[in-house]
Design an enzyme around this catalytic site. Structure first.
Site, short mmCIF file in Angstrom:
data_model
loop_
_atom_site.label_atom_id
_atom_site.label_comp_id
_atom_site.label_asym_id
_atom_site.label_seq_id
_atom_site.Cartn_x
_atom_site.Cartn_y
_atom_site.Cartn_z
CG PHE A 80 -1.93 -0.95 1.39
CD1 PHE A 80 -3.10 -0.85 0.65
CD2 PHE A 80 -1.79 -2.03 2.26
CE1 PHE A 80 -4.11 -1.80 0.77
CE2 PHE A 80 -2.79 -2.99 2.39
CZ PHE A 80 -3.95 -2.86 1.64
CB SER A 124 -5.43 4.16 -8.59
OG SER A 124 -6.36 5.19 -8.78
CE1 TYR A 148 -1.44 7.84 -6.23
CE2 TYR A 148 -3.35 8.31 -7.62
CZ TYR A 148 -2.74 7.55 -6.63
OH TYR A 148 -3.43 6.51 -6.05
CE LYS A 152 -0.98 4.18 -6.69
NZ LYS A 152 -0.42 3.37 -5.61
N PRO A 292 -10.26 21.21 -12.59
CG PRO A 292 -8.63 22.84 -12.98
CD PRO A 292 -9.61 22.37 -11.95
P1 NAD Z 1 -2.55 6.40 3.15
O1 NAD Z 1 -1.72 7.60 2.89
O2 NAD Z 1 -3.54 6.46 4.25
O3 NAD Z 1 -1.63 5.12 3.37
C1 NAD Z 1 -0.36 5.00 2.78
C2 NAD Z 1 0.62 4.59 3.87
O4 NAD Z 1 1.91 4.42 3.30
C3 NAD Z 1 0.76 5.65 4.96
O5 NAD Z 1 0.65 5.01 6.23
C4 NAD Z 1 2.14 6.23 4.76
O6 NAD Z 1 2.72 6.68 5.96
C5 NAD Z 1 2.88 5.05 4.14
N1 NAD Z 1 4.00 5.39 3.26
C6 NAD Z 1 4.02 6.27 2.24
N2 NAD Z 1 5.23 6.29 1.66
C7 NAD Z 1 6.00 5.39 2.34
C8 NAD Z 1 7.34 4.96 2.21
N3 NAD Z 1 8.18 5.46 1.29
N4 NAD Z 1 7.80 4.02 3.07
C9 NAD Z 1 6.99 3.50 4.03
N5 NAD Z 1 5.71 3.88 4.19
C10 NAD Z 1 5.22 4.81 3.36
O7 NAD Z 1 -3.29 6.04 1.77
P2 NAD Z 1 -4.43 4.99 1.45
O8 NAD Z 1 -5.65 5.76 1.08
O9 NAD Z 1 -4.51 3.98 2.51
O10 NAD Z 1 -3.86 4.37 0.11
C11 NAD Z 1 -3.10 3.18 0.09
C12 NAD Z 1 -2.67 2.89 -1.33
O11 NAD Z 1 -3.82 2.80 -2.15
C13 NAD Z 1 -1.78 3.96 -1.96
O12 NAD Z 1 -0.79 3.32 -2.74
C14 NAD Z 1 -2.73 4.73 -2.85
O13 NAD Z 1 -2.09 5.31 -3.94
C15 NAD Z 1 -3.68 3.64 -3.29
N6 NAD Z 1 -5.01 4.17 -3.68
C16 NAD Z 1 -5.70 4.92 -2.78
C17 NAD Z 1 -6.93 5.47 -3.18
C18 NAD Z 1 -7.71 6.34 -2.23
O14 NAD Z 1 -8.56 7.11 -2.70
N7 NAD Z 1 -7.49 6.27 -0.91
C19 NAD Z 1 -7.44 5.20 -4.46
C20 NAD Z 1 -6.71 4.39 -5.33
C21 NAD Z 1 -5.48 3.87 -4.92
N1 UFG Z 2 -15.61 16.78 -5.44
C1 UFG Z 2 -16.30 17.92 -5.09
N2 UFG Z 2 -15.84 18.65 -4.04
C2 UFG Z 2 -14.74 18.30 -3.32
C3 UFG Z 2 -14.04 17.13 -3.68
C4 UFG Z 2 -14.49 16.39 -4.76
O1 UFG Z 2 -17.30 18.27 -5.71
O2 UFG Z 2 -14.36 19.02 -2.37
C5 UFG Z 2 -16.14 15.95 -6.52
C6 UFG Z 2 -15.18 15.72 -7.68
O3 UFG Z 2 -15.29 16.75 -8.63
C7 UFG Z 2 -15.63 14.35 -8.19
C8 UFG Z 2 -16.13 13.63 -6.93
O4 UFG Z 2 -16.40 14.67 -5.99
O5 UFG Z 2 -16.72 14.51 -9.05
C9 UFG Z 2 -15.10 12.69 -6.35
O6 UFG Z 2 -13.88 13.38 -6.15
P1 UFG Z 2 -12.68 12.78 -5.29
O7 UFG Z 2 -11.59 13.79 -5.26
O8 UFG Z 2 -13.20 12.27 -4.00
O9 UFG Z 2 -12.25 11.50 -6.11
P2 UFG Z 2 -11.71 11.37 -7.62
O10 UFG Z 2 -12.61 10.42 -8.31
O11 UFG Z 2 -11.50 12.68 -8.26
O12 UFG Z 2 -10.26 10.77 -7.38
C10 UFG Z 2 -10.08 9.48 -6.81
C11 UFG Z 2 -8.76 9.41 -6.06
C12 UFG Z 2 -7.61 9.58 -7.00
C13 UFG Z 2 -7.72 8.62 -8.13
C14 UFG Z 2 -9.07 8.73 -8.81
C15 UFG Z 2 -9.17 7.69 -9.88
O13 UFG Z 2 -8.70 10.42 -5.08
O14 UFG Z 2 -6.42 9.31 -6.32
O15 UFG Z 2 -10.10 8.54 -7.84
O16 UFG Z 2 -10.33 7.03 -9.94
F1 UFG Z 2 -6.76 8.91 -9.03
#
Ligand code: NAD
Ligand code: UFG
Length: 372
Positions: A80, A124, A148, A152, A292
């Site tokens: 993660f 993602s 970002y 991925k 955007p």
């Molecule tokens: P998060 O930031 O809560 O968890 C990530 C964890 O990784 C944190 O605890 C952070 O301290 C640790 N970390 C970051 N860089 C590190 C490093 N170099 N060495 C050791 N630890 C490190 O995020 P999350 O929402 O739990 O996301 C987990 C994974 O899922 C990420 O890779 C993220 O890109 C991916 N992801 C998240 C979402 C989302 O919306 N939350 C969506 C798609 C994919």
């Molecule tokens: N939105 C608002 N107001 C806010 C935040 C978001 O209206 O303050 C809207 C956005 O425009 C979008 C929806 O809510 O329509 C969801 O937005 P999020 O930022 O919660 O999520 P996204 O779908 O934009 O992005 C998420 C993850 C990204 C990932 C992407 C790919 O945060 O890391 O999904 O599916 F890349």
């Protein structure tokens, strides 16, 4: 099974660690706490009366990672750890490539030299770029619209090349849609630093009184009510998807990819209204300009995961917002502030064992035994 979880103290990681411990796995977490704190894992330990083993370490510290993987010889790794803020990645591309791509390379090198070749990777839906072909299926052409997303994409490609070059590797890339919600206890959940980038934590902070109103980014999209539509998925359903993927990899080699989504889209206004019902209060909002880079609508085709992993999301939007609200109401400012280097690894592990044994439950007092 012994499972090494990188980023296991974070939002999705902590929920997955809980499920792994509940299923009897032996769990080792590595995290640098750059976006989390050890408190999430103390609470996990208290919730299930079992403790993961914890190492505060950065994936960029390759020697230490090598040593941990060699010493612990995990059967599988769930990866993660990574940085995840789209806007920040545009401002600081190098730190995203370094942390996410180099961090993953270090992990893969360590796994290779320890002979551990089972990996589940957090990808993602961002790898679908601006695709408008809905629902999004795993075969949809990949692209990236920001650094970002490109990390991925690069990592997915790297993993596929690795599995093609050496048939001993078993690799799953899980493409998450929009993870939300929290464990039903209200003890662990998402704790964003600063102003939340994502909709659901922002709405939660408005509901709890930390922010005035939600800015709805665009009211003129060609969607059900003009606001953006996304596939929100409960974090516990997502966590369960990782266990299903681990299971799948046990007797297969190669690289695999699955969408983890519900297949259902919800608009921004639907989310706000559902949250207001769960919290029993108005959630004020205003429609502002589009953000955007946002697409109008995106949701998963979840069929491949159902057919191959036997996994599907069970929880709907109402439960997502109810659980999110319980977490937010009980922890309006998230986990308590804690200096990231307050304790060394021995102290952290003692705290986890203590947390695991302070619950009334009679079972599994520590992290020994009960392993799968
Ligand atoms: P998060 O930031 O809560 O968890 C990530 C964890 O990784 C944190 O605890 C952070 O301290 C640790 N970390 C970051 N860089 C590190 C490093 N170099 N060495 C050791 N630890 C490190 O995020 P999350 O929402 O739990 O996301 C987990 C994974 O899922 C990420 O890779 C993220 O890109 C991916 N992801 C998240 C979402 C989302 O919306 N939350 C969506 C798609 C994919
Ligand atoms: N939105 C608002 N107001 C806010 C935040 C978001 O209206 O303050 C809207 C956005 O425009 C979008 C929806 O809510 O329509 C969801 O937005 P999020 O930022 O919660 O999520 P996204 O779908 O934009 O992005 C998420 C993850 C990204 C990932 C992407 C790919 O945060 O890391 O999904 O599916 F890349």
């Amino acid at each position: 099974m012994r499972v090494l979880v990188t980023g296991g103290a974070g939002y999705i990681g902590s929920h997955t660690v809980l499920l792994l411990l509940e299923e009897g796995h032996d769990v080792v977490v590595v995290d640098n706490f750059s976006n989390s704190s050890p408190e999430s894992l103390r609470r996990v330990a208290a919730l299930c009366s079992r403790a993961p083993r914890l190492y505060r370490v950065d994936l960029l510290e390759s020697e230490k990672i090598n040593q941990i993987v060699r010493d612990l010889a995990p059967d599988a790794v769930i990866h993660f750890a990574g940085l995840k803020a789209v806007g920040e990645s545009v401002a600081k591309p190098l730190s995203y490539y370094r942390n996410n791509v180099t961090g993953t390379l270090n992990l893969l090198d360590a796994m290779e030299s320890a002979g551990c070749r089972n990996l589940v990777f957090s990808s993602s839906a961002t790898v679908y770029g601006e695709s408008t072909e809905l629902p999004l299926v795993e075969t949809t052409q990949r692209s990236a619209t920001n650094p970002y997303g490109r990390t991925k994409l690069h990592i997915e490609e790297m993993l596929e090349e690795l599995a093609a070059a050496d048939e001993r590797w078993s690799i799953a890339a899980l493409r998450y849609f929009n993870p939300v919600g929290a464990h039903e206890s209200g003890r662990i959940g998402e704790d964003p630093q600063g102003i939340p980038n994502n909709l659901m934590p922002y709405v939660a902070q408005v509901a709890v009184g930390r922010r005035e109103q939600v800015n709805v980014f665009g009211g003129d999209y060609p969607t059900v009510d003009g606001t953006g539509v996304r596939d929100y998925i409960h974090v516990l359903d997502l966590a369960a998807g990782h266990l299903a993927a681990l299971d799948y990899l046990t007797d297969r080699t190669g690289s695999f990819v699955w969408n983890l989504g519900t297949g259902e889209g919800s608009s921004v206004l639907e989310v706000i209204q559902a949250f207001a019902r769960a919290a029993g209060k108005d959630v004020p909002y205003q429609i502002v300009d589009r953000r955007p880079g946002d697409v109008a609508e995106n949701y998963a085709d979840p069929v491949k995961a159902r057919l191959e992993l036997g996994w599907k999301a069970e929880r709907g939007l109402e439960q997502m917002v109810q659980d999110m609200w319980r977490w937010q109401e009980n922890n309006p400012y998230g986990f308590p502030e804690e200096a990231s280097d307050s304790y060394d690894n021995d102290e952290l592990n003692e705290q986890l064992l203590k947390a695991a044994s302070t619950v009334q439950s009679s079972s599994k007092p520590n992290n020994e035994g009960n392993q799968k």
